[in-house]
Design an enzyme around this catalytic site. Structure first.
Site, PDB file in Angstrom:
ATOM      1  N   ALA A  33      40.613   2.946  57.317  1.00 14.05           N
ATOM      2  CA  ALA A  33      40.311   4.174  58.263  1.00 14.05           C
ATOM      3  C   ALA A  33      40.553   5.450  56.940  1.00 14.05           C
ATOM      4  O   ALA A  33      41.328   6.128  57.448  1.00 14.05           O
ATOM      5  CB  ALA A  33      41.272   4.176  59.534  1.00 14.05           C
ATOM      6  N   HIS A  35      40.623   8.202  54.685  1.00 12.44           N
ATOM      7  CA  HIS A  35      40.326  10.009  54.707  1.00 12.44           C
ATOM      8  C   HIS A  35      40.634  10.356  53.379  1.00 12.44           C
ATOM      9  O   HIS A  35      40.984   9.636  52.295  1.00 12.44           O
ATOM     10  CB  HIS A  35      41.270  10.564  55.673  1.00 12.44           C
ATOM     11  N   HIS A  38      43.615   9.189  51.254  1.00 13.64           N
ATOM     12  CA  HIS A  38      43.458   7.898  50.480  1.00 13.64           C
ATOM     13  C   HIS A  38      42.741   8.144  49.239  1.00 13.64           C
ATOM     14  O   HIS A  38      42.868   7.507  48.156  1.00 13.64           O
ATOM     15  CB  HIS A  38      42.757   6.906  51.453  1.00 13.64           C
ATOM     16  N   LYS A 150      53.147  11.719  51.507  1.00 11.48           N
ATOM     17  CA  LYS A 150      53.062  11.994  52.898  1.00 11.48           C
ATOM     18  C   LYS A 150      54.282  10.780  53.659  1.00 11.48           C
ATOM     19  O   LYS A 150      54.707  11.351  54.502  1.00 11.48           O
ATOM     20  CB  LYS A 150      51.593  11.532  53.192  1.00 11.48           C
ATOM     21  N   MET A 189      46.813  15.011  56.421  1.00 11.61           N
ATOM     22  CA  MET A 189      46.001  14.237  56.968  1.00 11.61           C
ATOM     23  C   MET A 189      46.570  12.606  57.399  1.00 11.61           C
ATOM     24  O   MET A 189      47.318  12.055  56.448  1.00 11.61           O
ATOM     25  CB  MET A 189      44.866  13.826  55.662  1.00 11.61           C
ATOM     26  N   SER A 190      45.963  12.030  58.196  1.00 13.31           N
ATOM     27  CA  SER A 190      46.489  10.773  58.638  1.00 13.31           C
ATOM     28  C   SER A 190      45.801  10.030  59.422  1.00 13.31           C
ATOM     29  O   SER A 190      44.391  10.504  60.339  1.00 13.31           O
ATOM     30  CB  SER A 190      47.664  10.908  59.503  1.00 13.31           C
TER      31      SER A 190
HETATM   32  P1  AMP Z   1      48.117   4.054  55.139  1.00 14.43           P
HETATM   33  O1  AMP Z   1      46.640   3.843  55.143  1.00 14.43           O
HETATM   34  O2  AMP Z   1      48.234   5.324  56.307  1.00 14.43           O
HETATM   35  O3  AMP Z   1      49.015   2.963  55.226  1.00 14.43           O
HETATM   36  O4  AMP Z   1      48.191   4.842  53.811  1.00 14.43           O
HETATM   37  C1  AMP Z   1      48.056   4.292  52.636  1.00 14.43           C
HETATM   38  C2  AMP Z   1      48.298   5.261  51.537  1.00 14.43           C
HETATM   39  O5  AMP Z   1      47.977   6.447  51.561  1.00 14.43           O
HETATM   40  C3  AMP Z   1      49.931   5.413  51.553  1.00 14.43           C
HETATM   41  O6  AMP Z   1      50.518   5.291  50.384  1.00 14.43           O
HETATM   42  C4  AMP Z   1      49.896   6.732  52.245  1.00 14.43           C
HETATM   43  O7  AMP Z   1      51.278   7.611  51.863  1.00 14.43           O
HETATM   44  C5  AMP Z   1      48.761   7.651  51.495  1.00 14.43           C
HETATM   45  N1  AMP Z   1      48.440   8.724  52.443  1.00 14.43           N
HETATM   46  C6  AMP Z   1      48.112   8.604  53.857  1.00 14.43           C
HETATM   47  N2  AMP Z   1      47.909   9.995  54.139  1.00 14.43           N
HETATM   48  C7  AMP Z   1      47.984  10.738  53.133  1.00 14.43           C
HETATM   49  C8  AMP Z   1      47.912  12.097  52.796  1.00 14.43           C
HETATM   50  N3  AMP Z   1      47.566  13.082  53.946  1.00 14.43           N
HETATM   51  N4  AMP Z   1      48.042  12.590  51.367  1.00 14.43           N
HETATM   52  C9  AMP Z   1      48.403  11.746  50.493  1.00 14.43           C
HETATM   53  N5  AMP Z   1      48.493  10.310  50.920  1.00 14.43           N
HETATM   54  C10 AMP Z   1      48.215   9.852  51.902  1.00 14.43           C
END
Ligand code: AMP
Length: 287
Positions: A33, A35, A38, A150, A189-190
């Protein structure tokens, strides 16, 4: 760009990328997913390494009962198109059985930084994170791995795990933290922001603003407890349902602090709005 979904395919693709001259590999672990946050990690990895491997795996062991494991967005095709455009060389997209074959019984548990904050409401979450990230490191064998600030506690857990399991000392791989990428109104962003209704999305912009206000007050020498209480009431007034935590902590140990001491400090917040849990953190200037 290739996609591997079995360990054998991954290993053979990684060996091809390494080649005979030992090209360097950067790993970006994600749950998909994707954004801009990532993609920023992927760009940092591309700058620092010859090839980028991005893993996409919605890791069931880091979700608790009643959390959004089933609802978590899965969009491999769209993610692959974005990664291809960023010059990612390989996607590692195992299914649950490839990551946790029948009989899987091991667990990595990091104490200290794994406790409190997100762990208080998500027991076992960081065991799931540490275990899957350790597996990803051994599967891909990267030179560098990139994580977002984040998820500040997650980054601290991964740094501790990599240090304690001798992945960084003697040097095997570097763990690189990347600053949080934000929307125009400051919201971090999330992948979970898409759960927010239009009204709650607008209200969610209060989170980074209220955090900045609290930081300004603390940096000016104001009482930490009062600044954190004001932050919590700003969020509730804006429409948040509850605040899981709003804490000032030592950036390295994550031990809560009640006054600035000169050591590096971080404000960490988790709050819920419309059934969605949002987290954020920001540096506090201790000078
Ligand atoms: P996730 O897919 O949410 O598990 O995130 C994968 C990686 O992307 C992790 O290292 C998160 O910390 C990083 N990440 C998610 N959102 C952000 C963001 N807004 N800014 C920077 N890194 C992010």
């Amino acid at each position: 760009m290739q996609t591997a979904s079995t360990i054998d395919a991954l290993r053979s693709q990684v060996a091809k990328l390494r080649g005979s001259d030992g090209a360097t590999i950067g790993l970006v672990p994600t749950m998909g997913a994707l954004h801009e946050g990532h993609l920023t990690l992927v760009r940092r990895a591309r700058e620092a390494c010859d090839h980028v491997v991005t893993s996409i795996f919605v890791n069931p062991t880091q979700f608790g009962p009643g959390e959004d494991l089933d609802a978590y967005p899965r969009q491999l095709e769209a993610d692959a198109a974005m990664l291809e455009a960023e010059g990612c060389a390989l996607i590692w997209a195992p299914d649950v059985a490839a990551m946790y074959p029948p009989g899987f019984v091991s667990n990595i548990s990091v104490s200290g930084v794994s406790e409190g904050f997100c762990a208080a409401d998500r027991p076992g979450h960081f065991d799931g994170v540490a275990t899957v990230v350790c597996k990803l490191f051994h599967q891909v064998l990267p030179d560098m791995a990139f994580f977002g600030e984040k998820d500040f506690q997650q980054l601290a857990v991964i740094r501790a795990m990599a240090r304690d399991l001798d992945l960084t000392r003697p040097h095997v791989l570097s763990i690189i933290g990347v600053p949080t990428v934000r929307e125009a109104d400051g919201l971090a962003m999330s992948s979970r922001n898409r759960y927010l209704s239009a009204e709650n999305r607008t209200a969610a912009g209060t989170l980074p603003r209220a955090m900045k206000n609290a930081i300004v007050a603390i940096e000016r020498g104001g009482d930490v407890g009062s600044a954190l209480s004001a932050l919590e009431s700003d969020l509730i007034k804006a429409g948040f349902d509850s605040v899981d935590y709003a804490t000032l902590a030592d950036s390295a140990s994550l031990a809560p602090i009640t006054a600035l001491s000169g050591a590096s400090a971080r404000l960490l917040v988790a709050a819920r709005i419309g059934g969605t849990r949002l987290i954020d953190n920001m540096a506090v200037d201790t000078a």
